[in-house]
Motif scaffolding. Structure first.
Motif, PDB file in Angstrom:
ATOM      1  N   HIS A  50      34.554  51.038  41.778  1.00 56.12           N
ATOM      2  CA  HIS A  50      33.127  50.889  42.100  1.00 56.12           C
ATOM      3  C   HIS A  50      32.403  49.894  41.185  1.00 56.12           C
ATOM      4  N   ASP A  51      32.826  49.775  39.933  1.00 58.83           N
ATOM      5  CA  ASP A  51      32.174  48.857  38.986  1.00 58.83           C
ATOM      6  C   ASP A  51      33.060  47.662  38.639  1.00 58.83           C
ATOM      7  N   TYR A  52      33.941  47.282  39.561  1.00 58.12           N
ATOM      8  CA  TYR A  52      34.980  46.300  39.257  1.00 58.12           C
ATOM      9  C   TYR A  52      34.429  45.047  38.580  1.00 58.12           C
ATOM     10  N   CYS A  53      33.349  44.479  39.103  1.00 59.53           N
ATOM     11  CA  CYS A  53      32.860  43.210  38.549  1.00 59.53           C
ATOM     12  C   CYS A  53      31.484  43.343  37.898  1.00 59.53           C
ATOM     13  N   TYR A  77      16.242  40.930  44.179  1.00 59.85           N
ATOM     14  CA  TYR A  77      16.034  42.168  43.436  1.00 59.85           C
ATOM     15  C   TYR A  77      16.866  42.175  42.150  1.00 59.85           C
ATOM     16  N   ASP A  78      16.820  43.296  41.465  1.00 63.05           N
ATOM     17  CA  ASP A  78      17.510  43.421  40.183  1.00 63.05           C
ATOM     18  C   ASP A  78      18.980  43.023  40.328  1.00 63.05           C
ATOM     19  N   PRO A  79      19.466  42.115  39.488  1.00 62.66           N
ATOM     20  CA  PRO A  79      20.867  41.689  39.603  1.00 62.66           C
ATOM     21  C   PRO A  79      21.880  42.809  39.383  1.00 62.66           C
ATOM     22  N   GLN A  80      21.421  43.939  38.822  1.00 59.97           N
ATOM     23  CA  GLN A  80      22.324  45.081  38.665  1.00 59.97           C
ATOM     24  C   GLN A  80      22.818  45.608  40.013  1.00 59.97           C
ATOM     25  N   LEU A  81      22.131  45.250  41.090  1.00 59.28           N
ATOM     26  CA  LEU A  81      22.530  45.702  42.426  1.00 59.28           C
ATOM     27  C   LEU A  81      23.677  44.881  43.013  1.00 59.28           C
ATOM     28  N   LEU A  82      23.938  43.710  42.456  1.00 60.04           N
ATOM     29  CA  LEU A  82      24.909  42.803  43.060  1.00 60.04           C
ATOM     30  C   LEU A  82      26.344  43.312  42.985  1.00 60.04           C
ATOM     31  N   HIS A  83      26.670  44.038  41.921  1.00 58.13           N
ATOM     32  CA  HIS A  83      28.086  44.327  41.681  1.00 58.13           C
ATOM     33  C   HIS A  83      28.719  45.244  42.716  1.00 58.13           C
ATOM     34  N   GLY A  84      27.916  46.068  43.408  1.00 56.65           N
ATOM     35  CA  GLY A  84      28.494  46.950  44.422  1.00 56.65           C
ATOM     36  C   GLY A  84      29.026  46.177  45.622  1.00 56.65           C
ATOM     37  N   PRO A  85      28.139  45.439  46.309  1.00 55.21           N
ATOM     38  CA  PRO A  85      28.632  44.643  47.438  1.00 55.21           C
ATOM     39  C   PRO A  85      29.678  43.608  47.034  1.00 55.21           C
ATOM     40  N   LEU A  86      29.495  43.007  45.860  1.00 50.46           N
ATOM     41  CA  LEU A  86      30.451  41.999  45.412  1.00 50.46           C
ATOM     42  C   LEU A  86      31.814  42.617  45.113  1.00 50.46           C
ATOM     43  N   ALA A  87      31.818  43.775  44.451  1.00 48.77           N
ATOM     44  CA  ALA A  87      33.088  44.445  44.155  1.00 48.77           C
ATOM     45  C   ALA A  87      33.850  44.767  45.428  1.00 48.77           C
ATOM     46  N   GLU A  89      33.857  43.137  48.214  1.00 52.36           N
ATOM     47  CA  GLU A  89      34.462  41.902  48.716  1.00 52.36           C
ATOM     48  C   GLU A  89      35.631  41.450  47.835  1.00 52.36           C
ATOM     49  N   ILE A  90      35.458  41.564  46.531  1.00 49.89           N
ATOM     50  CA  ILE A  90      36.496  41.100  45.608  1.00 49.89           C
ATOM     51  C   ILE A  90      37.771  41.926  45.749  1.00 49.89           C
ATOM     52  N   VAL A  91      37.637  43.257  45.781  1.00 47.41           N
ATOM     53  CA  VAL A  91      38.855  44.080  45.849  1.00 47.41           C
ATOM     54  C   VAL A  91      39.524  43.970  47.218  1.00 47.41           C
ATOM     55  N   ARG A  92      38.730  43.693  48.245  1.00 47.50           N
ATOM     56  CA  ARG A  92      39.329  43.460  49.565  1.00 47.50           C
ATOM     57  C   ARG A  92      40.170  42.188  49.546  1.00 47.50           C
ATOM     58  N   SER A  93      39.605  41.116  48.993  1.00 43.89           N
ATOM     59  CA  SER A  93      40.319  39.834  49.020  1.00 43.89           C
ATOM     60  C   SER A  93      41.462  39.790  48.005  1.00 43.89           C
ATOM     61  N   ARG A  94      41.266  40.387  46.824  1.00 42.38           N
ATOM     62  CA  ARG A  94      42.299  40.309  45.783  1.00 42.38           C
ATOM     63  C   ARG A  94      43.448  41.275  46.011  1.00 42.38           C
ATOM     64  N   TYR A  95      43.132  42.456  46.527  1.00 43.49           N
ATOM     65  CA  TYR A  95      44.150  43.510  46.583  1.00 43.49           C
ATOM     66  C   TYR A  95      44.469  43.971  47.995  1.00 43.49           C
ATOM     67  N   GLY A  96      43.832  43.355  48.986  1.00 44.12           N
ATOM     68  CA  GLY A  96      44.148  43.702  50.364  1.00 44.12           C
ATOM     69  C   GLY A  96      43.691  45.082  50.776  1.00 44.12           C
ATOM     70  N   ILE A  97      42.681  45.600  50.116  1.00 39.47           N
ATOM     71  CA  ILE A  97      42.150  46.912  50.495  1.00 39.47           C
ATOM     72  C   ILE A  97      41.271  46.717  51.727  1.00 39.47           C
ATOM     73  N   GLU A  98      41.676  47.333  52.833  1.00 43.30           N
ATOM     74  CA  GLU A  98      40.975  47.126  54.095  1.00 43.30           C
ATOM     75  C   GLU A  98      40.310  48.396  54.615  1.00 43.30           C
ATOM     76  N   ASP A  99      40.434  49.492  53.897  1.00 46.39           N
ATOM     77  CA  ASP A  99      39.837  50.752  54.346  1.00 46.39           C
ATOM     78  C   ASP A  99      38.310  50.622  54.293  1.00 46.39           C
TER      79      ASP A  99
END
Length: 198
Positions: A50-53, A77-87, A89-99
């Protein structure tokens, strides 16, 4: 998917204290999944990532966020909100998590959303109540979590909104929408209450 590799890579993305927080979120998410009938494996995976990036430089988060074509409104809005949506996307592309359920729980763990799934609620609440959290009212949120995901999450959102108001900060509208939807679920009796303890 190698869970041990995911743990090592995730730990490498953050300072030691945030890794301890992540371990606490994993434990809390597993406990909540067991209590409210959620998928324990999915809860563990989403909690791990959840806090990957979260600790990437904000400029890098903004750049990666924009490159991924994510909702530009969030950038206001507060940049603290970015890491959820970004994480997500990152874990989907890096690790192939598609669930999609796991990815959405990661994506919405800071803002919530209307019609949150059981897993969304578990990860969002686990992030609020993991044992290392210490903020005014957290004890009450933990107590509420013994009986109701929705009631505890409303208390969590209330705490966040009150904090933002006290600091004169903007409130991301989706968080208000999520809070209101959870109140409606509670009132209608459609929420995830622990019938053995209610």
């Amino acid at each position: 998917m190698n869970l041990e590799r995911l743990r090592e890579d995730t730990q490498a993305q953050m300072p030691a204290l945030r890794w301890q927080h992540t371990l606490g979120v994993i434990d809390s998410a597993v406990e909540l999944a067991q209590r409210f009938g959620g998928d324990v494996q999915k809860a563990e995976l989403a909690a791990l990532l959840h806090d990957y990036c979260k600790y990437w430089p904000i400029a890098e988060q903004r750049s990666e966020y924009a490159a991924a074509g994510l909702d530009p409104d969030l950038l206001r809005y507060d940049p603290q909100l970015l890491h959820g949506p970004l994480a997500a996307e990152i874990v989907r592309s890096r690790y192939g998590i598609e669930d999609a359920e796991v990815l959405d729980a990661i994506r919405y763990h800071t803002s919530g959303r209307e019609k949150m799934t059981l897993l969304d609620k578990i990860i969002c609440l686990a992030d609020y109540i993991e044992p290392g959290r210490d903020f005014p009212g957290v004890h009450n949120i933990r107590e509420s979590a013994e009986h109701s995901l929705e009631g505890a999450l409303v208390a969590g959102f209330d705490s966040t909104i009150q904090f933002l108001l006290s600091k004169g900060k903007k409130i991301y509208p989706q968080a208000v929408v999520a809070r209101n939807a959870l109140i409606e679920e509670n009132r209608s009796g459609k929420g995830n209450a622990d019938e053995t303890n209610a």
